[in-house]
Write a protein that holds these residues in place. Structure first.
Motif, PDB file in Angstrom:
ATOM      1  N   GLU A 105       0.832  -1.213   0.000  1.00  0.00           N
ATOM      2  CA  GLU A 105       0.000   0.000   0.000  1.00  0.00           C
ATOM      3  C   GLU A 105       0.866   1.263   0.000  1.00  0.00           C
ATOM      4  O   GLU A 105       1.894   1.336   0.677  1.00  0.00           O
ATOM      5  CB  GLU A 105      -0.912   0.012   1.240  1.00  0.00           C
ATOM      6  N   ILE A 106       0.419   2.257  -0.736  1.00  0.00           N
ATOM      7  CA  ILE A 106       1.114   3.555  -0.749  1.00  0.00           C
ATOM      8  C   ILE A 106       0.313   4.516   0.120  1.00  0.00           C
ATOM      9  O   ILE A 106      -0.822   4.857  -0.221  1.00  0.00           O
ATOM     10  CB  ILE A 106       1.212   4.111  -2.187  1.00  0.00           C
ATOM     11  N   SER A 107       0.873   4.924   1.238  1.00  0.00           N
ATOM     12  CA  SER A 107       0.118   5.827   2.108  1.00  0.00           C
ATOM     13  C   SER A 107       1.022   6.756   2.923  1.00  0.00           C
ATOM     14  O   SER A 107       1.420   6.438   4.053  1.00  0.00           O
ATOM     15  CB  SER A 107      -0.784   5.028   3.061  1.00  0.00           C
ATOM     16  N   GLU A 124      -0.060   9.299   4.314  1.00  0.00           N
ATOM     17  CA  GLU A 124      -0.885   9.702   5.467  1.00  0.00           C
ATOM     18  C   GLU A 124      -0.636   8.759   6.649  1.00  0.00           C
ATOM     19  O   GLU A 124      -0.469   9.195   7.789  1.00  0.00           O
ATOM     20  CB  GLU A 124      -2.391   9.656   5.123  1.00  0.00           C
ATOM     21  N   ALA A 125      -0.607   7.462   6.346  1.00  0.00           N
ATOM     22  CA  ALA A 125      -0.366   6.488   7.422  1.00  0.00           C
ATOM     23  C   ALA A 125       1.045   6.659   7.989  1.00  0.00           C
ATOM     24  O   ALA A 125       1.291   6.401   9.174  1.00  0.00           O
ATOM     25  CB  ALA A 125      -0.556   5.075   6.891  1.00  0.00           C
ATOM     26  N   PHE A 126       1.960   7.097   7.145  1.00  0.00           N
ATOM     27  CA  PHE A 126       3.347   7.346   7.574  1.00  0.00           C
ATOM     28  C   PHE A 126       3.340   8.437   8.659  1.00  0.00           C
ATOM     29  O   PHE A 126       3.900   8.273   9.748  1.00  0.00           O
ATOM     30  CB  PHE A 126       4.123   7.798   6.337  1.00  0.00           C
ATOM     31  N   LEU A 127       2.653   9.539   8.349  1.00  0.00           N
ATOM     32  CA  LEU A 127       2.603  10.650   9.302  1.00  0.00           C
ATOM     33  C   LEU A 127       1.843  10.243  10.571  1.00  0.00           C
ATOM     34  O   LEU A 127       2.313  10.495  11.697  1.00  0.00           O
ATOM     35  CB  LEU A 127       1.936  11.865   8.631  1.00  0.00           C
ATOM     36  N   ASP A 128       0.705   9.585  10.393  1.00  0.00           N
ATOM     37  CA  ASP A 128      -0.047   9.121  11.573  1.00  0.00           C
ATOM     38  C   ASP A 128       0.824   8.202  12.424  1.00  0.00           C
ATOM     39  O   ASP A 128       0.834   8.270  13.657  1.00  0.00           O
ATOM     40  CB  ASP A 128      -1.308   8.354  11.145  1.00  0.00           C
ATOM     41  N   PRO A 161       6.382   7.413 -11.345  1.00  0.00           N
ATOM     42  CA  PRO A 161       5.730   6.918 -10.115  1.00  0.00           C
ATOM     43  C   PRO A 161       6.638   6.983  -8.882  1.00  0.00           C
ATOM     44  O   PRO A 161       6.185   7.235  -7.773  1.00  0.00           O
ATOM     45  CB  PRO A 161       5.378   5.467 -10.448  1.00  0.00           C
ATOM     46  N   ARG A 162       7.949   6.797  -9.098  1.00  0.00           N
ATOM     47  CA  ARG A 162       8.891   6.876  -7.962  1.00  0.00           C
ATOM     48  C   ARG A 162       8.963   8.312  -7.438  1.00  0.00           C
ATOM     49  O   ARG A 162       8.972   8.551  -6.234  1.00  0.00           O
ATOM     50  CB  ARG A 162      10.282   6.369  -8.384  1.00  0.00           C
ATOM     51  N   ILE A 163       8.990   9.244  -8.377  1.00  0.00           N
ATOM     52  CA  ILE A 163       9.034  10.657  -7.976  1.00  0.00           C
ATOM     53  C   ILE A 163       7.791  10.975  -7.146  1.00  0.00           C
ATOM     54  O   ILE A 163       7.882  11.587  -6.072  1.00  0.00           O
ATOM     55  CB  ILE A 163       9.110  11.568  -9.224  1.00  0.00           C
ATOM     56  N   GLY A 191       5.421  12.390  -2.061  1.00  0.00           N
ATOM     57  CA  GLY A 191       4.360  12.262  -1.052  1.00  0.00           C
ATOM     58  C   GLY A 191       4.933  11.961   0.330  1.00  0.00           C
ATOM     59  O   GLY A 191       4.502  12.524   1.341  1.00  0.00           O
ATOM     60  N   HIS A 192       5.923  11.088   0.363  1.00  0.00           N
ATOM     61  CA  HIS A 192       6.468  10.692   1.668  1.00  0.00           C
ATOM     62  C   HIS A 192       7.390  11.761   2.253  1.00  0.00           C
ATOM     63  O   HIS A 192       7.416  11.960   3.465  1.00  0.00           O
ATOM     64  CB  HIS A 192       7.151   9.325   1.559  1.00  0.00           C
ATOM     65  N   LEU A 193       8.113  12.451   1.374  1.00  0.00           N
ATOM     66  CA  LEU A 193       8.948  13.550   1.879  1.00  0.00           C
ATOM     67  C   LEU A 193       8.074  14.679   2.428  1.00  0.00           C
ATOM     68  O   LEU A 193       8.407  15.327   3.418  1.00  0.00           O
ATOM     69  CB  LEU A 193       9.826  14.094   0.757  1.00  0.00           C
ATOM     70  N   ARG A 194       6.935  14.873   1.751  1.00  0.00           N
ATOM     71  CA  ARG A 194       5.996  15.887   2.252  1.00  0.00           C
ATOM     72  C   ARG A 194       5.502  15.491   3.655  1.00  0.00           C
ATOM     73  O   ARG A 194       5.395  16.333   4.548  1.00  0.00           O
ATOM     74  CB  ARG A 194       4.824  16.025   1.286  1.00  0.00           C
ATOM     75  N   ALA A 195       5.244  14.212   3.832  1.00  0.00           N
ATOM     76  CA  ALA A 195       4.814  13.731   5.160  1.00  0.00           C
ATOM     77  C   ALA A 195       5.918  13.996   6.192  1.00  0.00           C
ATOM     78  O   ALA A 195       5.641  14.391   7.335  1.00  0.00           O
ATOM     79  CB  ALA A 195       4.476  12.244   5.112  1.00  0.00           C
ATOM     80  N   VAL A 196       7.167  13.816   5.780  1.00  0.00           N
ATOM     81  CA  VAL A 196       8.292  14.064   6.696  1.00  0.00           C
ATOM     82  C   VAL A 196       8.344  15.553   7.045  1.00  0.00           C
ATOM     83  O   VAL A 196       8.542  15.939   8.203  1.00  0.00           O
ATOM     84  CB  VAL A 196       9.627  13.598   6.061  1.00  0.00           C
TER      85      VAL A 196
END
Ligand code: BG6
Length: 468
Positions: free
Chosen positions: A347-349, A351-355, A391-393, A398-403
């Protein structure tokens, strides 16, 4: 907002997955050198004999990383390159390679972030019982000490172990990794305990000997979320987080095991054999950990398990890929219609990373965090000779934004390491599943080429992610 000046933008790799040179310059056999050659164990029977030949091409690779503006490179040290038999005589040529690799990083102002153990155990130790045997703990501490003494004048960031949950569970529950044992639940918990003790003893030695710099451990970060609010599924969530997260993070950061899991294991006769001395070292070293490393790829969506207890083999089944019951049959992971998945069903999430990072802060306070792995495994499209890994970008963005949000919300994240710096050998997925910013052409003498993401990450680093 720009990311803070001392925040490290990095990328990672691991010795077995990139180096090759499996039998050169006095290196001993690793468990993976042996396991990968058993027919059927890996995708298309791939192995790390040559991998992407980083051993011979590290200068070219580091130069490319420098061109990308990489601030830090996380790599691991092959234990059997340094101690061919796990213990005994040091192989000077092995030390020389890592001295050269470290110096090359420093020459380009790249901060070396060293992992001591990324799964390639000396085969000699595997044959004596591997991580089930407490002598492996002593051998690891000596290996760690040798690395601290040899490289500590230039290396200021140390990770003892990468992902205990993976090499212990795939080694002893599913049999997908060496030593290839299935269904040994007690052995699985014993190996995790032995690894935590090895970590704690290495941390203590590092501090006692007055080394400067930081030391910590890297764990899988796979937070569990219930698929809905049903009480039984909420219970599944609590249970999953206790066994998959707290069991691993508590002994390191709190210095003791979570009571819920201890009680559960005790009832089932699965509690590892632990001495007072071992419990003491966990307790007294917990405050000495300088950081925790998180490898985050995806969360797990869980619900009460109502199907037969079958734990399928394979790496994907035990971490990212949904659709299997937990080892104890209490819950299962599920794929949900409203979620987005990679080609490998992870899964790509963001949001779940930040939570999830908030969940960690709630339980462990302000511990310093490095994201030591995060990235997308994909089959990259090649358009007119260019590697267009859009897709990698999107994934990393998305994940760097969560960071970035995490930092803004007061979570102490000090660096981000994409997995991976360069395309490399996936343990069980061969070269098909790519992760790198740098492409390796297996049909053209392992020639390196910059991907679209290479240019994108360069810009992100140069602007310190201001526009994310
Ligand atoms: C992490 C490991 O578990 O996941 C890496 O630390 C690994 O070594 C990465 O390559 C991706 O896993 P996979 O199975 O997709 O190659």
């Amino acid at each position: 907002m720009k990311m803070p000046k001392d925040f490290l933008f990095g990328a990672a790799s691991a010795s077995y997955q990139v180096e090759g040179a499996w039998n050169e310059d006095g290196k001993g056999l690793s468990n993976w050198d042996v396991f990968s050659k058993i027919p059927g164990k890996t995708f298309e029977n791939t192995n790390g004999d040559v991998a992407v030949d980083h051993y011979h091409r590290y200068k070219e690779d580091i130069a490319l990383m420098a061109e990308m503006g990489l601030e830090s490179y996380r790599f691991s040290i092959s234990w059997p390159r340094v101690f061919p038999n796990g213990t005994g005589e040091v192989n000077e040529k092995g030390l020389e390679f890592y001295n050269n690799l470290i110096d090359e990083c420093l020459k380009h102002d790249i901060v070396p972030f060293v992992t001591l153990y990324h799964w390639d155990l000396p085969q000699a130790l595997e044959e004596k019982g591997g991580w089930k045997n407490k002598e492996t703990v002593d051998a690891f501490v000596r290996f760690a000490d040798t690395c601290f003494q040899s490289f500590g004048d230039r290396v200021n960031h140390w990770i003892t172990f990468n992902e205990a949950v993976i090499f212990c569970s795939l080694g002893y529950l599913t049999g997908a990794h060496p030593p290839g044992i299935e269904g040994d639940v007690k052995g699985y918990f014993q190996t995790t305990h032995n690894v935590f003790v090895a970590h704690a003893r290495a941390v203590e030695l590092f501090k006692q000997n007055g080394h400067t710099g930081e030391i910590g451990i890297t764990h899988v970060f796979n937070p569990a979320f219930s698929i809905d609010d049903a009480e039984e599924n909420k219970f599944a969530e609590m249970h999953a987080n206790a066994y998959a997260t707290h069991w691993f993070y508590d002994p390191i950061l709190k210095g003791e095991y979570p009571e819920y899991v201890v009680n559960g294991l005790n009832e089932q006769g699965l509690l590892p054999e632990m001495t007072e001395e071992e419990l003491d070292v966990l307790k007294r070293t917990a405050p000495m950990n300088d950081f925790i490393g998180l490898n985050y790829y995806s969360p797990q969506r869980v619900m009460k398990n109502d199907s037969a207890l079958v734990m399928a083999g394979g790496r994907e089944n035990s971490t990212g890929r949904p659709g299997n019951p937990s080892f104890d049959g209490v819950y299962k992971t599920v794929k949900m219609d409203d979620k987005v998945y990679t080609k490998w069903d992870w899964e790509i999430s963001p949001e779940a990373f930040l939570d999830g990072m908030h969940m960690l802060k709630d339980r462990y306070g302000d511990v310093k965090i490095y994201i030591t792995e995060n990235g997308l495994g994909d089959v990259d499209p090649i358009v007119d000779g260019e590697i267009m890994d859009t897709p990698r970008i999107e994934y990393i963005e998305g994940h760097l934004r969560a960071v970035k949000h995490a930092v803004q919300q007061g979570i102490n994240v000090a660096g981000y390491y994409a997995w991976s710096a360069i395309d490399l050998l996936s343990w069980l997925n061969g070269y098909k599943k790519q992760y790198g910013f740098i492409y390796v052409d297996h049909n053209n003498g392992l020639a390196r080429k910059k991907k679209q993401s290479f240019h994108w990450y360069k810009e992100i680093i140069a602007t310190r992610a201001e526009d994310l």
